[in-house]
Scaffold this motif. Structure first.
Motif, PDB file in Angstrom:
ATOM      1  N   TYR A 120       0.848  -1.247   0.150  1.00  0.00           N
ATOM      2  CA  TYR A 120      -0.081   0.138  -0.059  1.00  0.00           C
ATOM      3  C   TYR A 120       0.773   1.530   0.011  1.00  0.00           C
ATOM      4  N   GLY A 121       1.807   1.305  -0.654  1.00  0.00           N
ATOM      5  CA  GLY A 121       2.871   2.435  -0.862  1.00  0.00           C
ATOM      6  C   GLY A 121       3.431   2.442  -2.173  1.00  0.00           C
ATOM      7  N   ASP A 122       4.112   3.453  -2.606  1.00  0.00           N
ATOM      8  CA  ASP A 122       4.748   3.560  -4.011  1.00  0.00           C
ATOM      9  C   ASP A 122       5.904   2.317  -3.920  1.00  0.00           C
ATOM     10  N   PRO A 123       5.788   1.382  -4.989  1.00  0.00           N
ATOM     11  CA  PRO A 123       6.528   0.378  -4.964  1.00  0.00           C
ATOM     12  C   PRO A 123       8.029   0.788  -5.716  1.00  0.00           C
ATOM     13  N   GLY A 124       8.046   2.035  -6.257  1.00  0.00           N
ATOM     14  CA  GLY A 124       9.247   2.278  -6.753  1.00  0.00           C
ATOM     15  C   GLY A 124      10.147   2.890  -5.858  1.00  0.00           C
ATOM     16  N   ARG A 125       9.927   3.374  -4.556  1.00  0.00           N
ATOM     17  CA  ARG A 125      10.690   3.867  -3.478  1.00  0.00           C
ATOM     18  C   ARG A 125      11.219   2.897  -2.679  1.00  0.00           C
ATOM     19  N   GLY A 126      12.418   3.126  -1.980  1.00  0.00           N
ATOM     20  CA  GLY A 126      12.702   2.529  -0.780  1.00  0.00           C
ATOM     21  C   GLY A 126      13.481   1.539  -0.656  1.00  0.00           C
ATOM     22  N   ARG A 127      14.465   0.908   0.139  1.00  0.00           N
ATOM     23  CA  ARG A 127      15.240  -0.112   0.085  1.00  0.00           C
ATOM     24  C   ARG A 127      14.667  -1.360   0.078  1.00  0.00           C
ATOM     25  N   PHE A 128      13.411  -1.409   0.846  1.00  0.00           N
ATOM     26  CA  PHE A 128      12.739  -2.770   0.721  1.00  0.00           C
ATOM     27  C   PHE A 128      12.542  -3.221  -0.622  1.00  0.00           C
ATOM     28  N   ARG A 129      11.927  -2.352  -1.613  1.00  0.00           N
ATOM     29  CA  ARG A 129      11.916  -2.741  -2.829  1.00  0.00           C
ATOM     30  C   ARG A 129      13.156  -3.418  -3.715  1.00  0.00           C
ATOM     31  N   SER A 130      14.304  -2.529  -3.328  1.00  0.00           N
ATOM     32  CA  SER A 130      15.632  -3.001  -3.786  1.00  0.00           C
ATOM     33  C   SER A 130      16.168  -4.567  -3.190  1.00  0.00           C
ATOM     34  N   GLU A 131      15.705  -4.793  -2.061  1.00  0.00           N
ATOM     35  CA  GLU A 131      16.141  -6.000  -1.441  1.00  0.00           C
ATOM     36  C   GLU A 131      15.454  -7.239  -2.131  1.00  0.00           C
TER      37      GLU A 131
END
Length: 654
Positions: free
Chosen positions: A595-606
């Protein structure tokens, strides 16, 4: 455990990765300093990947993060300003681009709202909410007829009678109905609030008396669902007079005192109806804070109140064709053997000969002596007294906020709900429809920025439901046989309608020992369910389900062969079609679960890094290695899902 010992390299990799995170959660909650090396960020750092700084500290503080380090005065001022702005905007007007305020600003915002106004967003309800806006969506949900758990149970009983006379679906049939409605029912708001009420007005199938009356348990859930948009006073009476509650809290066939034998009325329900179902243990201000006398909380009732109120709940037993015969009271049957087949869930009736006629004084009210005894008059005055008590709004209202939206609502949030509880604007007290709408549309519910204490941990049942609604499965049997998921080391460690006691799965005031959230004066009720066993069991359950499906084993035909498979299955074609492009797959998964922008943040990268770690073989001419390619695609899908489902980004409801 089914699934252990598998050699699926990708899933094993994912499971090890995620268990490292889970251990980090537990270690942070228990103030243990050592953490695993891979994905080993402390919870505060994990949550720092969220989209806003305030949400970071809100959720981190909730689960032992950075909230205790904030300047509380500045945070409160910021929250007040934000709440005032949202409240003003909520009266009408437009966004900067001319969009009506009541429409969600984004799909992520709409999904977040549906995460607490339903059992989780699905695509159909998401689009409906985006089209009509919050208020209209709620109003439309109010008009939907209630779906029936008992109707499902009765239909299954009729089918079973054709092949196995004398058998019935039991409590498994109730759970089938529960999951069918939670995952597919159109009246999601009603069902979601009914589940919240079932954790306040607790009746548990762990108890043998309840298990033996499965049809009545289904009817109990229907009663809650019918009452969620009605009046609290009506709900309280239906709870008090329900025979299954009478069995569970032992006031069914409760008799008046007999000095000759030493018998005294059973006090169980009298105690719990005050402590849990109405006024709580201490007097409250409208904002939920305790009333203090000489610096100490003031108790709402004492032992004498319990003893006196217990007399009200004497003389209540089954509805019976031969009412008010003594045999009806003791067995539910008349002298001719006649009985109402629905006696286990029809409201109990008061039998004067078994009711205490003496005066009953409790909470400052006296029911005069009666001759003849009048159990109905006693009950009416007692329940009127409880329902009118000023504690009910803040006590029950705060728990509804906790069960739906957030663990630590501000005093202003609780006060707003208490005010609507006291008067819905038309002079009506206890209007649950108005209360629910106030809870859902309050600025603190609408925006995680409204308070630094926003967010709550999702309990396992709600995590599973949200996943299965975001990625819809079908039932091979048509019966949605998820079943009992109590086992903590292999399943969810939680099953609907099977709490360990009348005090629910967790206490509303639970604070995790040695946690920073507790040190900051906050509570985290759902943390009471979590420990090293339950967290690992949840991950194993999800990991196994992503391979084989969920629920009981049923016989199914696959490519012309009969095989046993878990009942809930999904066609993963949409995800498999994206798996060749890891970025697209990860964004698809995160959009539906985080429920957030999937293009931002370290979690998406991991997550992306973990998905990319599974190589995708080039398809050979003629498709000679098609099996290996398909397996790699499946592994990528499982990794993306499992890492997300076990992460705090999904486990914490913002």
């Amino acid at each position: 455990m089914r699934g252990r010992g598998r050699t699926d390299r990708a899933l094993t990799y994912a499971r090890h990765e995620k268990l490292a995170i889970i251990r980090a959660w537990n270690n942070d909650w228990l103030a243990v300093k050592q953490r695993p090396p891979l994905f080993s960020l402390p919870l505060a750092a994990l949550l720092a990947r969220a989209s806003t700084a305030i949400l970071v500290c809100a959720t981190a503080a909730l689960l032992a993060g950075c909230g205790a380090e904030r300047d509380s005065a500045a945070a409160a001022a910021s929250a007040d300003a934000r709440a005032q702005a949202l409240a003003a905007a909520g009266q009408g007007g437009q966004r900067g681009g001319g969009e009506p305020i009541d429409l969600p600003a984004s799909e992520a915002e709409a999904r977040r709202f549906l995460s607490f106004a339903s059992f989780g967003p699905n695509e159909a309800q998401l689009q409906d909410l985006m089209r009509v806006g919050y208020s209209a969506w709620i109003d439309a949900q109010f008009t939907l007829p209630a779906t029936s758990h008992r109707a499902y149970w009765d239909a299954q009983a009729a089918l079973l009678a054709q092949t196995s006379p004398g058998d019935d679906p039991g409590t498994n049939g109730v759970l089938e109905a529960w999951w069918l409605q939670a995952l597919n029912g159109p009246d999601q708001l009603r069902l979601r609030v009914a589940y919240a009420l079932s954790q306040i007005f607790v009746l548990s199938a762990v108890d043998g008396e309840v298990t033996a009356q499965a049809r009545a348990l289904a009817a109990w859930q229907d009663m809650l669902a019918l009452e969620v948009f009605g009046n609290y006073r009506s709900l309280l009476e239906n709870v008090a007079r329900h025979p299954l509650m009478g069995r569970y809290l032992t006031h069914l066939r409760n008799e008046k005192a007999n000095p000759a034998t030493g018998r005294v009325p059973d006090e169980n329900f009298a105690r719990e109806v005050m402590q849990l179902f109405s006024i709580g243990l201490v007097l409250l201000n409208p904002d939920g804070s305790p009333v203090l006398r000489d610096g100490q909380p003031v108790e709402t009732y004492g032992p004498d109140d319990v003893t006196q109120l217990a007399r009200v709940f004497t003389g209540w037993s089954f509805d019976c064709p031969a009412f008010p015969s003594n045999l009806c009271f003791t067995s539910g049957f008349g002298s001719n053997g006649a009985a109402d087949p629905d006696r286990e869930f029809k409201p109990m009736r008061g039998y004067p000969q078994f009711h205490s006629p003496e005066p009953k004084t409790f909470l400052g009210v006296t029911i005069p002596a009666q001759n003849p005894a009048d159990p109905q008059a006693s009950l009416q005055l007692a329940l009127d007294t409880l329902a009118a008590h000023p504690n009910v709004g803040p006590f029950i209202g705060r728990q509804l906020i906790q069960r739906l939206v957030m663990s630590n609502p501000s005093p202003a949030y609780v006060a707003a709900v208490s005010a609507v509880w006291a008067d819905n604007g038309q002079g009506v007290r206890g209007d649950l429809k108005a209360v629910v709408k106030t809870i859902l549309l309050h600025p603190e519910a609408r925006s995680p920025l409204a308070t630094p204490q926003a967010g709550k941990l999702r309990e396992p049942v709600l995590r599973l439901a949200a996943f299965l609604r975001a990625f819809p499965h079908t039932s091979l049997s048509g019966r949605w046989q998820i079943g009992d998921t109590d086992l903590p080391g292999e399943q969810l460690g939680q099953t609907p309608l099977r709490s360990p006691s009348v005090f629910n799965f967790y206490r509303p005031g639970y604070a995790a020992p040695l946690s920073q959230s507790a040190a900051a004066g906050m509570v985290a009720p759902e943390l009471q369910l979590l420990n090293e066993t339950t967290v690992a069991g949840y991950v194993n359950y999800l990991g196994d389900g992503l391979i084989r499906g969920f629920g009981a084993e049923v016989l199914a035909e696959v490519e012309g062969n009969l095989v046993f498979l878990p009942d809930l299955q999904r066609d993963w074609s949409p995800e498999l079609a994206l798996a060749a492009t890891p970025e697209a797959l990860v964004d698809h998964v995160l959009a539906r679960l985080v429920y957030g922008d999937p293009g931002r943040g370290r979690f998406r990268s991991e997550v992306l890094q973990a998905v990319q770690a599974t190589p995708l073989p080039a398809l050979q001419p003629g498709g000679a290695n098609q099996g290996a390619v398909d397996q790699a695609l499946r592994q990528r899908v499982r990794i993306a899902l499992l890492l997300t489902l076990a992460a705090p980004e999904f486990g914490v409801q913002p």
